[in-house]
Motif scaffolding. Structure first.
Motif, PDB file in Angstrom:
ATOM      1  N   PRO A  80      -9.674  13.653  44.591  1.00  0.00           N
ATOM      2  CA  PRO A  80      -9.801  13.733  43.031  1.00  0.00           C
ATOM      3  C   PRO A  80      -9.084  12.458  42.247  1.00  0.00           C
ATOM      4  N   THR A  81      -7.998  12.236  42.845  1.00  0.00           N
ATOM      5  CA  THR A  81      -7.240  11.091  42.215  1.00  0.00           C
ATOM      6  C   THR A  81      -7.824   9.718  42.128  1.00  0.00           C
ATOM      7  N   LYS A  82      -8.783   9.521  43.094  1.00  0.00           N
ATOM      8  CA  LYS A  82      -9.376   8.300  42.951  1.00  0.00           C
ATOM      9  C   LYS A  82     -10.778   8.408  42.682  1.00  0.00           C
ATOM     10  N   THR A  83     -11.344   8.006  41.604  1.00  0.00           N
ATOM     11  CA  THR A  83     -12.631   8.184  41.144  1.00  0.00           C
ATOM     12  C   THR A  83     -13.381   6.823  40.452  1.00  0.00           C
ATOM     13  N   LYS A  84     -14.516   6.911  40.326  1.00  0.00           N
ATOM     14  CA  LYS A  84     -15.536   5.883  39.655  1.00  0.00           C
ATOM     15  C   LYS A  84     -16.549   6.594  39.009  1.00  0.00           C
ATOM     16  N   TRP A  85     -17.119   5.714  37.918  1.00  0.00           N
ATOM     17  CA  TRP A  85     -18.231   6.329  37.375  1.00  0.00           C
ATOM     18  C   TRP A  85     -19.563   5.972  37.848  1.00  0.00           C
ATOM     19  N   VAL A  86     -20.607   6.690  37.975  1.00  0.00           N
ATOM     20  CA  VAL A  86     -21.876   6.545  38.642  1.00  0.00           C
ATOM     21  C   VAL A  86     -22.806   6.891  37.412  1.00  0.00           C
ATOM     22  N   LEU A  87     -23.587   6.063  37.251  1.00  0.00           N
ATOM     23  CA  LEU A  87     -24.939   5.827  36.381  1.00  0.00           C
ATOM     24  C   LEU A  87     -26.106   6.009  37.046  1.00  0.00           C
ATOM     25  N   GLN A  88     -26.708   7.235  36.975  1.00  0.00           N
ATOM     26  CA  GLN A  88     -28.051   7.657  37.928  1.00  0.00           C
ATOM     27  C   GLN A  88     -29.170   7.398  36.770  1.00  0.00           C
ATOM     28  N   VAL A  89     -30.227   6.723  37.421  1.00  0.00           N
ATOM     29  CA  VAL A  89     -31.283   6.355  36.444  1.00  0.00           C
ATOM     30  C   VAL A  89     -32.747   6.539  37.171  1.00  0.00           C
ATOM     31  N   SER A  90     -33.652   7.426  36.608  1.00  0.00           N
ATOM     32  CA  SER A  90     -34.875   7.401  37.317  1.00  0.00           C
ATOM     33  C   SER A  90     -35.737   6.469  36.933  1.00  0.00           C
ATOM     34  N   ILE A  91     -36.629   6.072  37.927  1.00  0.00           N
ATOM     35  CA  ILE A  91     -37.499   4.903  37.411  1.00  0.00           C
ATOM     36  C   ILE A  91     -38.849   5.126  37.910  1.00  0.00           C
TER      37      ILE A  91
END
Length: 500
Positions: A43-54
């Motif tokens: 939990p101390t190492k994170t990244k953001w993820v953008l999910q998109v439906s197509i």
């Protein structure tokens, strides 16, 4: 002279200029989800993820979901990968518009989501009768570090509470060849399967499972050794036409883990969800086999493969044992069409006439039921069609029927034509005996419950609509026979079906 064309060479003079598009742009983008995920459970190492439906443009054809890994400062998301890099959340045809839960994080920041298990290429036409499509199993999301960079990993929630442990089947250290099927004695249509294969010294080119197998149909869940692709092939899964825009075989990249390939598979009556290794590659597909197609096959192609371990758990139903369908009749046998018990009662669905018969028969009786013709998604310019594209039609009581329903009386509540009909079928051909519309004032409606009752004595047939006598007819074609139900060109729910 007027000229036209596309300008392709641009030079920035001031400010910061970047490509305006990222990922796949083959169709409409919708249902975005922006979420911060832990990396490999930390939990101390994170990244953001953008999910998109197509929709369209997904790898299997039609609808799908892509994602981007990057950073987010509260206003702007920046993609860590090149703009033309496409990452897919699921390589199957039936994972779309997934949503996550807020506030459900565990101690290590776990996040969960689930997706709509369908595809807009055929969502309005799938041959299901209780409802149309469903959601996937909830999945835990996190990022994992791979040779190619950070990638999404999905782990299905545990179904331990509904595993049928008495029916568990397991194997260890078995060599699988093309002429031997370890699962030839099994017959299941709803189960969970966890398999590990050793491919360090493999000479087979392909291996895996054939599920929901029948005389002429099966769905293949396998691994292509040379291309390192996990796949689901539903080309032979049944007679349903998914359309020309959706391919039959759905593949996703999967590299072995220290010489091992793991498949975690969930098979339901109309769906498969496949998780490769620890969820690095996921394939979700609907399938529509014959209900009798329940065989399993463990196979290898062009050689042998070592099965390190295999566990198969039949899954118990989550529905209550007591049916919501209330009836004093029993032994219901489908003659044709699709019939099932729903939360509202016994539901029938068909493009034409469809019958179901009880085991009881009678000569003189009172036979009655509540009937509702469904139209759950009507449109101003499409008022005669329901959600499955069928014309809204009729539901009926069947009585004095033979065992095939080809010779019987049918009391028909016809919403499309706004009438109640007493019909007799002779050798499968219907003849209208009486048509009642209350001089045009009947005003039958969809999604409204009506009570139909028929009373017979010798050749006399009396019909009641909501306890009002509307038909009094004498006909001696049939004197005795089975009780049943009928739908015509519609979806209809029946309940409180009783005879005295």
């Amino acid at each position: 002279m007027k000229q036209s064309g596309i300008i392709t060479d641009w030079t920035g003079v001031s400010g910061e200029w970047i490509p305006s598009t990222n990922g796949s742009n083959g169709g409409i983008w919708e249902c975005p989800t922006l979420i911060e995920l832990p990396i490999d459970g930390d939990p101390t190492k994170t990244k953001w993820v953008l999910q998109v439906s197509i929709n369209d443009g997904a790898p299997a054809g039609g609808s799908g979901m892509q994602y981007f890994v990057g950073s987010f400062d509260g206003k702007t998301f920046k993609n860590d990968n090149p703009a033309d890099k496409v990452l897919w959340a699921d390589y199957g045809a039936d994972y779309y518009a997934a949503v996550d839960w807020s506030g459900s994080e565990g101690e290590n920041g776990e996040k969960y989501w689930l997706g709509w298990m369908s595809n807009w290429q055929y969502a309005n036409h799938t041959p299901t009768s209780t409802w149309r499509s469903s959601t996937t199993l909830p999945r835990k999301m996190e990022l994992t570090q791979t040779e190619d960079g950070l990638r999404l990993k999905q782990t299905p929630v545990s179904l331990n509470s509904i595993r049928d442990r008495k029916g568990k089947v397991s194997f260890t250290n078995k060599v699988i060849s093309s002429d031997r099927n370890l699962l030839s004695n099994l017959s299941e249509d709803t189960f969970e399967m966890i398999a590990e294969f050793d491919i360090k010294d493999i000479d087979a080119t392909e291996f895996g499972f054939k599920v929901r197998k029948g005389a002429k149909e099966y769905t293949t869940i396998g691994y292509d050794v040379s291309t390192k692709q996990l796949f689901v092939d539903r080309t032979n899964s049944g007679s349903f036409d998914y359309g020309s825009n959706v391919v039959g075989k759905h593949e996703g990249p999967l590299t072995d883990s220290n010489g091992t390939v793991k498949m975690h598979i969930f098979v339901d009556r109309s769906a498969v969800e496949v998780f490769g290794n620890n969820g690095e590659t996921v394939i979700t597909d609907q399938i529509f086999p014959d209900p009798l197609s329940k065989e399993l096959e463990l196979y290898s192609k062009d050689g042998k493969v070592t099965l390190k371990s295999l566990e198969i758990y039949p899954l118990k139903t989550i529905w209550k044992k007591n049916s919501p369908f209330k009836s004093k009749l029993s032994g219901w046998t489908t003659i044709n069409g699709n019939w099932t018990d729903t939360i509202n009662g016994k539901q029938g669905q068909s493009d034409g006439d469809a019958f179901i018969l009880a085991k009881e028969s009678g000569k003189d009786f009172t036979y009655e039921a509540d009937i509702k013709v469904l139209d759950t998604d009507s449109h101003p310019n499409d008022s005669e069609k329901d959600t499955i594209g069928n014309l809204v039609g009729a539901g009926a009581l069947v009585f004095r029927s033979d065992s095939t329903a080809k010779n019987s009386y049918v009391l028909n509540l016809d919403v499309r034509n706004n009438v109640v009909k007493l019909i007799k079928f002779v050798n499968g051909i219907g003849y209208e005996l009486v048509v009642y519309n209350d001089d045009g004032r009947l005003n039958l409606m969809t999604n409204k419950e009506y009570h139909l009752k028929v009373v017979t004595e010798d050749s006399h047939i009396k019909v009641y609509l909501d306890n009002k006598l509307i038909i009094n007819k004498k006909d001696d074609t049939f004197n005795e026979g089975y009780f049943g139900l009928n739908v015509w060109s519609s979806t209809v729910v029946f309940n409180k079906v009783k005879v005295k």
